[in-house]
Enzyme design. Structure first.
Site, PDB file in Angstrom:
ATOM      1  N   GLU A 158     -12.368   7.243  13.627  1.00 25.35           N
ATOM      2  CA  GLU A 158     -14.395   8.061  12.757  1.00 25.35           C
ATOM      3  C   GLU A 158     -14.657   6.395  12.442  1.00 25.35           C
ATOM      4  O   GLU A 158     -16.003   7.022  13.218  1.00 25.35           O
ATOM      5  CB  GLU A 158     -13.862   8.043  11.280  1.00 25.35           C
ATOM      6  CG  GLU A 158     -14.438   9.013  10.830  1.00 25.35           C
ATOM      7  CD  GLU A 158     -15.504   8.081   9.889  1.00 25.35           C
ATOM      8  OE1 GLU A 158     -17.329   8.926   9.636  1.00 25.35           O
ATOM      9  OE2 GLU A 158     -15.997   6.828   9.870  1.00 25.35           O
TER      10      GLU A 158
ATOM     11  N   GLU B 175     -19.239  -4.017   3.964  1.00 22.95           N
ATOM     12  CA  GLU B 175     -18.645  -5.364   3.467  1.00 22.95           C
ATOM     13  C   GLU B 175     -16.939  -5.127   3.324  1.00 22.95           C
ATOM     14  O   GLU B 175     -16.582  -6.211   3.600  1.00 22.95           O
ATOM     15  CB  GLU B 175     -19.571  -5.620   2.452  1.00 22.95           C
ATOM     16  CG  GLU B 175     -20.943  -5.666   2.339  1.00 22.95           C
ATOM     17  CD  GLU B 175     -21.774  -4.087   2.086  1.00 22.95           C
ATOM     18  OE1 GLU B 175     -21.675  -2.775   2.219  1.00 22.95           O
ATOM     19  OE2 GLU B 175     -22.583  -4.710   2.354  1.00 22.95           O
TER      20      GLU B 175
ATOM     21  N   ARG C 297       0.841  -1.646  -0.194  1.00 24.29           N
ATOM     22  CA  ARG C 297      -0.609  -0.130  -0.284  1.00 24.29           C
ATOM     23  C   ARG C 297       0.469   1.078   0.266  1.00 24.29           C
ATOM     24  O   ARG C 297       0.247   2.172   0.567  1.00 24.29           O
ATOM     25  CB  ARG C 297      -1.231   0.107   0.943  1.00 24.29           C
ATOM     26  CG  ARG C 297      -2.040  -1.272   1.309  1.00 24.29           C
ATOM     27  CD  ARG C 297      -3.259  -1.210   0.458  1.00 24.29           C
ATOM     28  NE  ARG C 297      -3.362  -2.626  -0.054  1.00 24.29           N
ATOM     29  CZ  ARG C 297      -4.552  -2.563  -0.145  1.00 24.29           C
ATOM     30  NH1 ARG C 297      -5.749  -0.718  -0.857  1.00 24.29           N
ATOM     31  NH2 ARG C 297      -5.330  -3.656  -0.835  1.00 24.29           N
TER      32      ARG C 297
HETATM   33  C1  LIG Z   1     -22.272  10.860   2.656  1.00 27.70           C
HETATM   34  C2  LIG Z   1     -21.289   9.933   2.379  1.00 27.70           C
HETATM   35  C3  LIG Z   1     -20.443  11.009   2.783  1.00 27.70           C
HETATM   36  C4  LIG Z   1     -18.847  10.357   2.148  1.00 27.70           C
HETATM   37  N1  LIG Z   1     -18.181  10.975   2.999  1.00 27.70           N
HETATM   38  C5  LIG Z   1     -16.606  11.035   2.508  1.00 27.70           C
HETATM   39  C6  LIG Z   1     -15.627  11.744   3.134  1.00 27.70           C
HETATM   40  O1  LIG Z   1     -15.853  13.053   3.752  1.00 27.70           O
HETATM   41  N2  LIG Z   1     -14.238  12.078   2.463  1.00 27.70           N
HETATM   42  C7  LIG Z   1     -14.256  10.749   1.403  1.00 27.70           C
HETATM   43  O2  LIG Z   1     -13.398  10.412   1.380  1.00 27.70           O
HETATM   44  N3  LIG Z   1     -14.974  10.109   1.249  1.00 27.70           N
HETATM   45  C8  LIG Z   1     -16.975  10.113   1.678  1.00 27.70           C
HETATM   46  N4  LIG Z   1     -17.313   9.266   1.368  1.00 27.70           N
HETATM   47  C9  LIG Z   1     -17.032   7.889   0.134  1.00 27.70           C
HETATM   48  C10 LIG Z   1     -17.290   6.679   0.962  1.00 27.70           C
HETATM   49  O3  LIG Z   1     -16.272   6.402   2.226  1.00 27.70           O
HETATM   50  C11 LIG Z   1     -17.678   5.497  -0.118  1.00 27.70           C
HETATM   51  O4  LIG Z   1     -18.761   5.569  -0.203  1.00 27.70           O
HETATM   52  C12 LIG Z   1     -17.128   4.447   0.680  1.00 27.70           C
HETATM   53  O5  LIG Z   1     -16.350   4.267   1.008  1.00 27.70           O
HETATM   54  C13 LIG Z   1     -17.762   3.513  -0.837  1.00 27.70           C
HETATM   55  O6  LIG Z   1     -17.341   3.142  -1.476  1.00 27.70           O
HETATM   56  P1  LIG Z   1     -17.808   3.640  -2.993  1.00 27.70           P
HETATM   57  O7  LIG Z   1     -18.499   4.567  -2.736  1.00 27.70           O
HETATM   58  O8  LIG Z   1     -17.104   4.617  -4.185  1.00 27.70           O
HETATM   59  O9  LIG Z   1     -19.275   1.992  -3.599  1.00 27.70           O
HETATM   60  P2  LIG Z   1     -17.898   0.589  -4.508  1.00 27.70           P
HETATM   61  O10 LIG Z   1     -16.269   0.894  -3.561  1.00 27.70           O
HETATM   62  O11 LIG Z   1     -17.806   1.198  -5.136  1.00 27.70           O
HETATM   63  O12 LIG Z   1     -18.307  -0.281  -3.586  1.00 27.70           O
HETATM   64  C14 LIG Z   1     -19.748  -0.669  -3.678  1.00 27.70           C
HETATM   65  C15 LIG Z   1     -20.340  -1.419  -3.291  1.00 27.70           C
HETATM   66  O13 LIG Z   1     -19.165  -2.913  -3.197  1.00 27.70           O
HETATM   67  C16 LIG Z   1     -18.914  -3.522  -1.972  1.00 27.70           C
HETATM   68  N5  LIG Z   1     -17.626  -3.395  -1.778  1.00 27.70           N
HETATM   69  C17 LIG Z   1     -17.042  -2.730  -2.323  1.00 27.70           C
HETATM   70  N6  LIG Z   1     -15.419  -2.252  -2.143  1.00 27.70           N
HETATM   71  C18 LIG Z   1     -15.087  -3.231  -1.001  1.00 27.70           C
HETATM   72  C19 LIG Z   1     -14.090  -4.905  -0.334  1.00 27.70           C
HETATM   73  N7  LIG Z   1     -12.845  -4.759  -0.647  1.00 27.70           N
HETATM   74  N8  LIG Z   1     -14.759  -5.217   0.373  1.00 27.70           N
HETATM   75  C20 LIG Z   1     -16.003  -5.829   0.436  1.00 27.70           C
HETATM   76  N9  LIG Z   1     -17.213  -5.384  -0.514  1.00 27.70           N
HETATM   77  C21 LIG Z   1     -16.700  -4.336  -1.487  1.00 27.70           C
HETATM   78  C22 LIG Z   1     -19.481  -2.737  -0.785  1.00 27.70           C
HETATM   79  O14 LIG Z   1     -21.346  -3.758  -0.344  1.00 27.70           O
HETATM   80  C23 LIG Z   1     -19.887  -1.290  -1.707  1.00 27.70           C
HETATM   81  O15 LIG Z   1     -21.172  -0.774  -0.965  1.00 27.70           O
HETATM   82  C24 LIG Z   1     -18.835   9.560   1.639  1.00 27.70           C
HETATM   83  C25 LIG Z   1     -20.285   8.776   1.675  1.00 27.70           C
HETATM   84  C26 LIG Z   1     -21.156   8.883   1.585  1.00 27.70           C
HETATM   85  C27 LIG Z   1     -22.452   8.497   1.339  1.00 27.70           C
END
Ligand SMILES: Cc1cc2nc3c(=O)[nH]c(=O)nc-3n(C[C@H](O)[C@H](O)[C@H](O)COP(=O)(O)OP(=O)(O)OC[C@H]3O[C@@H](n4cnc5c(N)ncnc54)[C@H](O)[C@@H]3O)c2cc1C
Length: 385
Positions: free
Chosen positions: A244, A370, A180
């Protein structure tokens, strides 16, 4: 309660009073108008809630983690989104600054953040996926005495209100999938040329958290705005996000307690065929018993995990477990509370359905449950739990 002492009780009383007099009267309006709770956020700074665990020399209270959990629990009973804004400010961005910042960086950013003089945000997620850092594209290249940043981040909380952002960017050819290594953290002032902020998204829940996209077009920042080790931000973040994640435990607990209390009171007041719902319907009673049991189970996990952290344990797995359990229990309790209310439970002005919307977002915002379960699975396999 076994986790209370005089100092914690004092801070909990201050939080309760703040919620009763200042948060409750406006919480539903904040949700309906989707408005960042700026006034409440600034008051939280005056009360010391933004820097509970920050060192006193940098404007914090130098308090313990359990005190912070008690405050988050109280705020979340009325305005979960205020707790979200504080989480992004104090725990995500502030946590990185507190853990990795040089004395100069802490003086410039952490100190005014502790009192609410400035607001912070943290940008990690990209459209490639929140936990898919290997494919993140935001790049920082050193050019003389400046870093030049290009790329963009999505779903970032506190946008428009933040004065400074802690942002992750690739600083090597690519991020190494095993070690990483390859990503670094930077502090970016919101008024830096080349830094742009989108219109906030309209979301299911967390109304008022002002979430959206930030982008960088040849955005030049001073060399000294590198935060922590070059290429080592992901390892540091693995530890710093724990705080967090931990905070999602008391946040879920507060939301679940609020929804449960509303449902219990409603079931005792609502009469059908000459009897209230609680006494007349076993199904309603049993729902409330199960909700109460889940809340007490979550409470035990929350405060035992925070006690571990206060004793100096890393609590990496506990942090992730609290985020998962906090989201699951609050979503379940809020869903059942709506059911107990029946039709009026679906009406926004009743004030109960917003806890379900906020709980649903809690299972994703910051990290999906997840992805966190995958990390806990790794820790179990490697005997880190
Ligand atoms: C309201 C809100 C506020 C946020 N605020 C911030 C912020 O301040 N700063 C910031 O950096 N981010 C922020 N986020 C982003 C948040 O951290 C991500 O939405 C979250 O990490 C999921 O990533 P993604 O939306 O890209 O979903 P994806 O990575 O596309 O994943 C979709 C789904 O696939 C599955 N999945 C994905 N990866 C894995 C894995 N490794 N293992 C198992 N299952 C998996 C899960 O079911 C997941 O829900 C925010 C999100 C929301 C909704």
């Amino acid at each position: 309660m076994w986790y209370m002492n005089e100092e914690r009780q004092l801070m909990q009383n201050i939080a309760k009073e703040f919620v009763e007099n200042e948060v409750k009267p406006v919480a539903l309006e904040i949700d309906k108008k989707d408005e960042f709770p700026l006034k409440l956020f600034k008051r939280a700074g005056e009360l010391g809630f933004l820097g509970v665990t920050f060192p006193e020399e940098f404007g914090g209270l130098g308090g313990d983690n359990t005190t912070l959990a008690l405050i988050i629990e109280e705020l979340s009973k009325s305005s979960p989104v205020l707790a979200v804004a504080i989480g992004a400010h104090s725990l995500l961005a502030g946590g990185m600054l507190n853990m990795l910042g040089s004395p100069e960086q802490k003086e410039k950013y952490l100190k005014p953040a502790a009192t609410g003089e400035i607001i912070l945000a943290c940008g990690s997620t990209e459209s490639a996926g929140g936990s898919n850092h290997i494919e993140h594209n935001t790049k920082a290249v050193l050019d003389g005495d400046e870093w030049v940043i290009n790329g963009g981040k999505v779903l970032i909380s506190n946008i428009h209100y933040a004065n400074a952002y802690v942002v992750l960017a690739v600083t090597d050819d690519k991020v190494d999938p095993v070690t990483r290594e390859g990503m670094s953290a930077f502090i970016i002032d919101a008024d830096t040329p080349g830094f742009e902020v989108s219109k906030p998204e309209v979301k299911l829940g967390w109304h008022g958290s002002s979430t959206g996209t930030i982008s960088f077009k040849n955005c030049r920042i001073p060399k000294e705005n590198l935060l922590g080790p070059l290429n080592g931000a992901l390892r540091a973040m693995f530890v710093s996000v724990r705080d967090e994640f931990l905070s999602c435990g008391p946040m879920g607990l507060g939301m679940a307690e609020a929804a449960y209390e509303m449902a219990l009171n409603y079931s005792l007041e609502r009469e059908q065929q000459g009897q209230n719902m609680y006494d007349r319907l076993q199904v309603t009673r049993h729902k409330l018993v199960k909700m109460f049991t889940e809340i007490q189970t979550l409470r035990a996990l929350v405060y035992s995990s925070y006690a571990l952290k206060d004793q100096g344990h890393l609590a990496l797995a506990e942090g992730r477990m609290l985020k998962v359990k906090g989201a699951e229990v609050s979503e379940y309790v809020a869903r059942e509370a709506i059911q107990i209310f029946g039709g009026v439970g679906t009406i926004v002005d009743t004030g109960v359905e917003r806890f379900w919307r906020d709980a649903k977002v809690l299972a994703i915002g910051g990290a999906s449950v997840e992805a966190l379960n995958e990390q806990i699975g790794y820790m179990i396999r490697n005997k880190m739990v």
